[in-house]
Write a protein that holds these residues in place. Structure first.
Motif, PDB file in Angstrom:
ATOM      1  N   ASN A 153       0.764  -1.283  -0.094  1.00 38.17           N
ATOM      2  CA  ASN A 153       0.013   0.134  -0.129  1.00 38.17           C
ATOM      3  C   ASN A 153       0.724   1.198  -0.180  1.00 38.17           C
ATOM      4  O   ASN A 153       0.693   2.136   0.789  1.00 38.17           O
ATOM      5  CB  ASN A 153      -0.821   0.089   1.118  1.00 38.17           C
ATOM      6  CG  ASN A 153      -1.891  -1.180   1.193  1.00 38.17           C
ATOM      7  OD1 ASN A 153      -2.430  -1.649   0.226  1.00 38.17           O
ATOM      8  ND2 ASN A 153      -1.827  -1.854   2.514  1.00 38.17           N
ATOM      9  N   LEU A 154       1.709   1.251  -0.948  1.00 33.79           N
ATOM     10  CA  LEU A 154       2.778   2.420  -1.018  1.00 33.79           C
ATOM     11  C   LEU A 154       2.810   2.842  -2.429  1.00 33.79           C
ATOM     12  O   LEU A 154       2.587   2.115  -3.296  1.00 33.79           O
ATOM     13  CB  LEU A 154       4.106   1.918  -0.622  1.00 33.79           C
ATOM     14  CG  LEU A 154       4.345   1.541   0.805  1.00 33.79           C
ATOM     15  CD1 LEU A 154       5.518   0.560   1.211  1.00 33.79           C
ATOM     16  CD2 LEU A 154       4.295   2.584   1.916  1.00 33.79           C
ATOM     17  N   LYS A 155       3.211   4.119  -2.425  1.00 35.41           N
ATOM     18  CA  LYS A 155       3.497   4.733  -4.125  1.00 35.41           C
ATOM     19  C   LYS A 155       5.200   4.647  -3.904  1.00 35.41           C
ATOM     20  O   LYS A 155       5.749   5.220  -3.111  1.00 35.41           O
ATOM     21  CB  LYS A 155       2.988   6.106  -3.919  1.00 35.41           C
ATOM     22  CG  LYS A 155       3.225   6.727  -5.251  1.00 35.41           C
ATOM     23  CD  LYS A 155       2.429   8.028  -5.586  1.00 35.41           C
ATOM     24  CE  LYS A 155       2.411   8.521  -6.937  1.00 35.41           C
ATOM     25  NZ  LYS A 155       1.752   9.884  -7.297  1.00 35.41           N
ATOM     26  N   ILE A 156       5.584   3.839  -4.968  1.00 36.58           N
ATOM     27  CA  ILE A 156       6.920   3.660  -5.161  1.00 36.58           C
ATOM     28  C   ILE A 156       7.521   4.003  -6.443  1.00 36.58           C
ATOM     29  O   ILE A 156       6.912   3.726  -7.277  1.00 36.58           O
ATOM     30  CB  ILE A 156       7.131   1.868  -5.022  1.00 36.58           C
ATOM     31  CG1 ILE A 156       6.613   1.843  -3.567  1.00 36.58           C
ATOM     32  CG2 ILE A 156       8.546   1.720  -4.980  1.00 36.58           C
ATOM     33  CD1 ILE A 156       6.591   0.135  -3.290  1.00 36.58           C
ATOM     34  N   ALA A 157       8.663   4.538  -6.496  1.00 35.81           N
ATOM     35  CA  ALA A 157       9.543   4.874  -7.406  1.00 35.81           C
ATOM     36  C   ALA A 157      10.662   3.852  -7.637  1.00 35.81           C
ATOM     37  O   ALA A 157      11.381   3.498  -6.779  1.00 35.81           O
ATOM     38  CB  ALA A 157       9.825   6.208  -7.601  1.00 35.81           C
ATOM     39  N   VAL A 158      10.721   3.134  -8.955  1.00 34.93           N
ATOM     40  CA  VAL A 158      11.977   2.201  -9.025  1.00 34.93           C
ATOM     41  C   VAL A 158      12.747   2.836 -10.134  1.00 34.93           C
ATOM     42  O   VAL A 158      12.167   3.321 -11.193  1.00 34.93           O
ATOM     43  CB  VAL A 158      11.450   0.645  -9.336  1.00 34.93           C
ATOM     44  CG1 VAL A 158      12.731   0.033  -9.711  1.00 34.93           C
ATOM     45  CG2 VAL A 158      10.622   0.359  -8.270  1.00 34.93           C
ATOM     46  N   ILE A 159      14.079   3.060  -9.789  1.00 36.44           N
ATOM     47  CA  ILE A 159      14.979   3.886 -10.953  1.00 36.44           C
ATOM     48  C   ILE A 159      15.760   2.525 -11.481  1.00 36.44           C
ATOM     49  O   ILE A 159      16.445   2.136 -10.643  1.00 36.44           O
ATOM     50  CB  ILE A 159      15.697   4.828 -10.277  1.00 36.44           C
ATOM     51  CG1 ILE A 159      14.920   6.021  -9.635  1.00 36.44           C
ATOM     52  CG2 ILE A 159      16.618   5.638 -11.601  1.00 36.44           C
ATOM     53  CD1 ILE A 159      15.497   6.866  -8.460  1.00 36.44           C
ATOM     54  N   GLY A 160      15.731   2.587 -12.820  1.00 33.40           N
ATOM     55  CA  GLY A 160      16.218   1.514 -13.573  1.00 33.40           C
ATOM     56  C   GLY A 160      15.574   0.253 -14.061  1.00 33.40           C
ATOM     57  O   GLY A 160      14.416   0.180 -13.503  1.00 33.40           O
ATOM     58  N   ARG A 161      15.854  -0.213 -15.088  1.00 35.40           N
ATOM     59  CA  ARG A 161      15.151  -1.388 -15.765  1.00 35.40           C
ATOM     60  C   ARG A 161      15.782  -2.821 -15.992  1.00 35.40           C
ATOM     61  O   ARG A 161      15.583  -3.829 -16.536  1.00 35.40           O
ATOM     62  CB  ARG A 161      14.519  -1.031 -17.062  1.00 35.40           C
ATOM     63  CG  ARG A 161      13.511   0.085 -16.900  1.00 35.40           C
ATOM     64  CD  ARG A 161      12.814   0.488 -18.097  1.00 35.40           C
ATOM     65  NE  ARG A 161      11.895   1.578 -18.192  1.00 35.40           N
ATOM     66  CZ  ARG A 161      10.559   1.484 -17.723  1.00 35.40           C
ATOM     67  NH1 ARG A 161      10.200   0.091 -17.753  1.00 35.40           N
ATOM     68  NH2 ARG A 161       9.684   2.458 -17.864  1.00 35.40           N
ATOM     69  N   GLY A 162      17.018  -2.849 -15.082  1.00 35.31           N
ATOM     70  CA  GLY A 162      17.792  -4.195 -15.485  1.00 35.31           C
ATOM     71  C   GLY A 162      17.528  -5.278 -14.514  1.00 35.31           C
ATOM     72  O   GLY A 162      16.231  -5.018 -13.877  1.00 35.31           O
ATOM     73  N   ASN A 163      18.337  -6.324 -14.439  1.00 33.44           N
ATOM     74  CA  ASN A 163      18.013  -7.429 -13.444  1.00 33.44           C
ATOM     75  C   ASN A 163      17.904  -7.122 -11.926  1.00 33.44           C
ATOM     76  O   ASN A 163      17.070  -7.614 -11.448  1.00 33.44           O
ATOM     77  CB  ASN A 163      19.322  -8.325 -13.550  1.00 33.44           C
ATOM     78  CG  ASN A 163      19.371  -8.850 -15.111  1.00 33.44           C
ATOM     79  OD1 ASN A 163      18.323  -9.140 -15.752  1.00 33.44           O
ATOM     80  ND2 ASN A 163      20.567  -8.775 -15.544  1.00 33.44           N
ATOM     81  N   VAL A 164      18.626  -5.926 -11.627  1.00 33.15           N
ATOM     82  CA  VAL A 164      18.416  -5.708  -9.998  1.00 33.15           C
ATOM     83  C   VAL A 164      16.941  -5.077  -9.956  1.00 33.15           C
ATOM     84  O   VAL A 164      16.149  -5.512  -9.153  1.00 33.15           O
ATOM     85  CB  VAL A 164      19.471  -4.535  -9.695  1.00 33.15           C
ATOM     86  CG1 VAL A 164      18.954  -4.145  -8.107  1.00 33.15           C
ATOM     87  CG2 VAL A 164      20.885  -5.232  -9.811  1.00 33.15           C
ATOM     88  N   ALA A 165      16.429  -4.265 -10.854  1.00 31.60           N
ATOM     89  CA  ALA A 165      15.143  -3.678 -10.687  1.00 31.60           C
ATOM     90  C   ALA A 165      14.141  -4.752 -10.850  1.00 31.60           C
ATOM     91  O   ALA A 165      13.203  -4.802 -10.170  1.00 31.60           O
ATOM     92  CB  ALA A 165      14.954  -2.630 -11.905  1.00 31.60           C
ATOM     93  N   GLN A 166      14.330  -5.753 -11.826  1.00 30.52           N
ATOM     94  CA  GLN A 166      13.457  -6.790 -12.209  1.00 30.52           C
ATOM     95  C   GLN A 166      13.245  -7.675 -10.893  1.00 30.52           C
ATOM     96  O   GLN A 166      12.029  -8.123 -10.505  1.00 30.52           O
ATOM     97  CB  GLN A 166      13.790  -7.762 -13.114  1.00 30.52           C
ATOM     98  CG  GLN A 166      13.478  -7.184 -14.673  1.00 30.52           C
ATOM     99  CD  GLN A 166      12.334  -6.254 -14.901  1.00 30.52           C
ATOM    100  OE1 GLN A 166      11.370  -7.033 -14.425  1.00 30.52           O
ATOM    101  NE2 GLN A 166      12.649  -5.083 -15.070  1.00 30.52           N
ATOM    102  N   GLY A 167      14.366  -7.840 -10.075  1.00 26.08           N
ATOM    103  CA  GLY A 167      14.277  -8.617  -8.810  1.00 26.08           C
ATOM    104  C   GLY A 167      13.344  -7.832  -7.775  1.00 26.08           C
ATOM    105  O   GLY A 167      12.637  -8.453  -6.758  1.00 26.08           O
ATOM    106  N   ALA A 168      13.886  -6.346  -7.525  1.00 29.65           N
ATOM    107  CA  ALA A 168      12.844  -5.528  -6.687  1.00 29.65           C
ATOM    108  C   ALA A 168      11.344  -5.762  -7.194  1.00 29.65           C
ATOM    109  O   ALA A 168      10.699  -5.715  -6.033  1.00 29.65           O
ATOM    110  CB  ALA A 168      13.669  -4.211  -6.603  1.00 29.65           C
TER     111      ALA A 168
END
Length: 306
Positions: A153-168
């Motif tokens: 229930n959070l508003k989240i920004a993820v910076i990046g689209r690589g493998n680390v981002a995919q895991g997150a």
């Protein structure tokens, strides 16, 4: 043909439990007798010394491990023995010398043969991508567990689209969240929406020559109360100006009311999965290095060549 020997030391880095090679993958190698493991090497994974010995490997002291011609360790650039590596020795692991001038100078001055795992690509994908995926997943799990809550229930920004981002994202998407993902060309867009987020997850490696930031220290006081920054990229004074390395004992620190999580070896939280993933790739290159050969992936990974 003269064969080189490989030493596998136990990591000295706090919280680092990953190993580079499991007995299952040793079985597939041609030069097992050239492998020297520090006594107790697989202990964290309940792997006995005898599991390596019965395959023809050697179990030796730490000092003898570090005397071998090749040293293989996942976080070798951060190990306490890094600056004891001898001239013309070979190292195989994550070195991160390109973002650390002191390490790069040491490699060059001592003519060390350095194969950088971060530079090993097969068809444009890092061969250790599974470890990078686990970095993202484990960072999210550990960061929120350290605060005693779920990432929900959070508003989240993820910076990046690589493998680390995919895991997150694999973890974040399991819960009800509003998630915005920004690529490297959307820095201005991210900045324009910066104060809207409850959580900011940085997964990018920052160019150390840049003097600007994605999140400045001055931004922190303008953020929502309880904002949480999870900097998996760990570019100190980089993407997040206020980032500094935390520890597993105290993983959360606060700056101007904003919580920060900055751990630089998060895959070690899931060390069993990470070790399996690392070992499955290391076995593909060890015989080549032992035999004094290379393939294009290894050749392109070398750093510090004059």
């Amino acid at each position: 043909m003269t064969l080189k020997t490989v030493g596998f030391p136990i990591s000295s880095k706090a919280g680092e439990k990953r190993i580079a090679l499991t007995p299952k993958d040793v079985e597939q190698l041609s030069n097992k007798s050239q492998l020297y493991f520090e006594s107790g090497y697989g202990e964290a994974l309940n792997i006995s010394d005898s599991s390596y010995e019965k395959l023809g490997c050697r179990i030796v002291s730490r000092d003898e491990t570090l005397q071998q011609e090749i040293i293989c360790a996942p976080k070798i650039g951060d190990e306490d023995f890094f600056y004891q590596i001898k001239p013309k020795q070979c190292i195989f692991g994550w070195i991160h010398a390109e973002s650390n001038p002191k390490r790069m100078d040491y490699i060059r001055e001592n003519e060390i043969i350095a194969y950088e795992w971060a530079n090993m690509f097969n068809q444009s994908r890092n061969v250790f991508w599974k470890n990078n995926y686990l970095a993202g997943a484990s960072a999210i799990l550990h960061a929120f567990m350290s605060q005693g809550r779920l990432p929900a229930n959070l508003k989240i920004a993820v910076i990046g689209r690589g493998n680390v981002a995919q895991g997150a994202l694999a973890i974040l998407n399991k819960y009800t969240n509003e998630i915005s993902v920004f690529n490297r060309k959307q820095e201005d867009l991210f900045r324009s929406e910066l104060y809207d987020f409850d959580v900011i997850v940085n997964t990018t490696l920052w160019d150390i020559t840049r003097k600007d930031h994605l999140v400045y220290r001055s931004d922190l006081k303008k953020m929502r109360h309880g904002t949480f920054i999870i900097d998996i990229g760990c570019s100190l004074n980089g993407a997040i100006e206020s980032s500094k390395l935390a520890t597993y004992q105290e993983p959360i620190y606060q700056v101007d009311g904003v919580n920060h999580y900055v751990i630089d070896n998060t895959p070690s939280i899931l060390y069993a999965d990470a070790s399996t993933a690392i070992s499955s790739e290391v076995k593909n290159y060890l015989d080549l290095i032992i035999e004094g050969s290379e393939n294009p992936i290894l050749t392109e990974s070398r750093v510090g060549q004059n």
